[in-house]
Scaffold this active site. Structure first.
Site, PDB file in Angstrom:
ATOM      1  N   HIS A  64       0.828  -1.208   0.000  1.00 35.74           N
ATOM      2  CA  HIS A  64       0.000   0.000   0.000  1.00 35.74           C
ATOM      3  C   HIS A  64       0.868   1.267   0.000  1.00 35.74           C
ATOM      4  O   HIS A  64       0.552   2.249  -0.665  1.00 35.74           O
ATOM      5  CB  HIS A  64      -0.976  -0.016   1.183  1.00 35.74           C
ATOM      6  CG  HIS A  64      -2.200  -0.841   0.914  1.00 35.74           C
ATOM      7  ND1 HIS A  64      -2.166  -2.209   0.915  1.00 35.74           N
ATOM      8  CD2 HIS A  64      -3.465  -0.494   0.577  1.00 35.74           C
ATOM      9  CE1 HIS A  64      -3.380  -2.674   0.611  1.00 35.74           C
ATOM     10  NE2 HIS A  64      -4.189  -1.648   0.406  1.00 35.74           N
ATOM     11  N   LYS A  99     -10.070  -7.703   7.603  1.00 36.60           N
ATOM     12  CA  LYS A  99     -10.793  -7.905   8.856  1.00 36.60           C
ATOM     13  C   LYS A  99     -10.768  -6.620   9.673  1.00 36.60           C
ATOM     14  O   LYS A  99      -9.838  -5.830   9.564  1.00 36.60           O
ATOM     15  CB  LYS A  99     -10.215  -9.063   9.654  1.00 36.60           C
ATOM     16  CG  LYS A  99      -8.877  -8.802  10.318  1.00 36.60           C
ATOM     17  CD  LYS A  99      -8.503  -9.967  11.216  1.00 36.60           C
ATOM     18  CE  LYS A  99      -7.061  -9.891  11.730  1.00 36.60           C
ATOM     19  NZ  LYS A  99      -6.886  -9.008  12.887  1.00 36.60           N
TER      20      LYS A  99
END
Lengths: 196, 289
Positions: free
Chosen positions: A40, A106
């Protein structure tokens, strides 16, 4: 009564991602790409072009799998989701730049990501944390891997083919978020319990 | 391969692939207590299916096999250096065999060592025991759960916590609230009251070696552990943060003497994948439980 899960073939159209609502259960089939902290950071700082065709219309899986190299190629041993909120500073930019339809992870994500999801028609898929053995069964093939040498196994971009990968939509493209509600409820309980 | 190295590999394999029965039973009780058909119950069903699958196929139940922690108790006169060398070699071998994901990276460059071995890792705590046997406890501590560990300095006005058990309770409620979305719930709380800062965190981590159904020998702390679970579960965070009755599986609390000016409460949070295993070597024979 539980509703039947919605089947989605990846890559999918913007309309398909936009039609999903928080609470929907889904089964994902097709190609997706893993990425976590190092990926990222790279995507936001350098916007590497090679990822564009891989990511268009599909989803990023926040996952650092256990992978073994066998005679007939890479094999995924265990591959559950990692904590998504670590990518909160980056995710909105990644959604905008690469045209992904969502992320799997999650724990949910924050308001910056939620806003980007509304703007660009993306959703958040929640997979069961810790269920690495179970979810690895739904990954039928490792198609490719990028940045393995530079990032190491957990952080590399693994291009995976999945079949009936189970998840729950917990953030949608109209600003709905199951996490926001539970956070608000538990914050109120915290105040009471701490006598504040 | 030395015997200890081979036992070490088996020990790590056991921890990574076979969740202890006491943890699984607690998760089953949690599952049965959630509303039938709820997302919370569905999540716990997934978790239980995953546990059975990992055990049956000897695959790591969670891909984050964490950092490897060894707690060794052995009689004086044991060659601790040799034992350490064997357990480091076992960690490398377990990584090669796919029981551990390579998780250890250089602090600044992020470069992965590829074998779960690095500066101060795997982590070792050696203690000299009274008995003739060698006991090696291994704990696999995932990154998500480690990230939500916390240390409070009481009194703490922000959370209305004074220097007593009620203050400790409030610190832990705050920590469990903050763990939402990070550590995989329902988790286990390893808590230490007192100590200096470093000792307090280690005391908290050691509490996690106690089985879920272990009853604290101090009746006051035994009651407090039960209350802590009950109070934290009132937050309603639920399994994986989907809402529900089970946010915490168990709390294990110990204490250490402290400086009169200092009152620390430390939490080491363990995700539901509470992976530990124990190797006992007596008379040259090894048992892994």
């Amino acid at each position: 009564m539980r509703k039947e899960p919605i089947r989605i073939q990846l890559p999918a159209s913007k309309e398909q991602f936009r039609s999903l609502r928080a609470g929907d259960e889904v089964l994902l089939t097709g190609t997706l790409v893993t990425s976590r902290d190092m990926g990222h950071k790279l995507m936001v700082e350098r916007h590497p072009e090679f990822l564009k065709p891989l990511l268009k219309g599909t989803v990023i899986y926040h996952c650092g799998p256990i992978v073994m190299e066998k005679e007939d190629g890479w094999k995924i041993i265990s591959a559950g989701p990692t904590t998504s909120s670590r990518e909160e500073p980056f995710q909105a930019d990644v959604i905008a730049h690469y045209g992904i339809g969502g992320v799997i992870g999650k724990g949910g994500m924050g308001e910056k990501t939620s806003k980007a999801m509304v703007e660009h028609g993306a959703v958040y898929f929640h997979a069961t944390g810790g269920a690495g053995a179970l979810l690895a069964k739904r990954i039928i093939k490792v198609k490719d891997v990028h940045m393995l040498e530079e990032f190491g196994v957990p952080e590399a971009f693994w291009v995976l083919e999945v079949e009936d990968f189970p998840a729950v939509v917990t953030m949608d493209s109209i600003g709905g978020s199951l996490h926001r509600q539970i956070l608000a409820d538990s914050a109120a309980r915290r105040q009471e319990l701490l006598d504040l | 391969m030395s015997q200890f190295r081979e036992w070490g590999v088996e020990l790590i394999k056991k921890a990574a692939t076979d969740l202890p029965a006491d943890v699984e039973s607690a998760l089953k009780r949690s599952r049965d207590s959630e509303v039938p058909g709820s997302t919370a119950q569905n999540v716990l069903d997934n978790i239980l299916t995953n546990i059975a699958l990992a055990r049956a196929e000897s695959t790591p139940l969670c891909q984050d096999t964490g950092l490897v922690n060894f707690f060794v108790t052995a009689p004086s006169g044991t060659d601790f250096e040799a034992l350490k060398g064997d357990l480091i070699a076992a960690t490398r071998e377990a990584t090669k065999r796919g029981y551990l994901r390579p998780n250890v990276v250089q602090a600044l460059t992020g470069k992965n060592t590829g074998d779960n071995v690095g500066e101060n890792l795997p982590y070792f705590l050696f203690e000299v025991g009274q008995g003739p046997e060698i006991i090696v406890n291994v704990m696999l501590k995932g990154g998500g759960s480690e990230n939500v560990g916390a240390q409070y300095r009481l009194p703490d006005a922000r959370i209305n916590a004074g220097r007593d058990l009620q203050g400790v309770e409030r610190a832990m409620i705050d920590a469990v609230f903050n763990a939402q979305g990070f550590g995989c719930a329902p988790g286990v709380l390893g808590v230490c009251i007192g100590g200096d800062r470093a000792g307090s965190f280690m005391g908290a981590k050691k509490q996690l070696l106690r089985p879920i159904d272990d009853v604290n020998p101090d009746p006051e702390l035994a009651a407090f552990e039960a209350r802590l679970v009950e109070q934290c579960n009132k937050l309603g965070i639920g399994p994986m943060g989907f809402g529900g009755k089970n946010s915490v599986l168990a709390a294990k609390v110990g204490w250490l003497h402290r400086h009169t000016a200092c009152f620390y409460v430390s939490l080491t949070y363990m995700c539901w994948a509470n992976r530990r295993a124990k190797l006992i070597v007596a008379d040259g024979k090894a048992t892994i439980v």
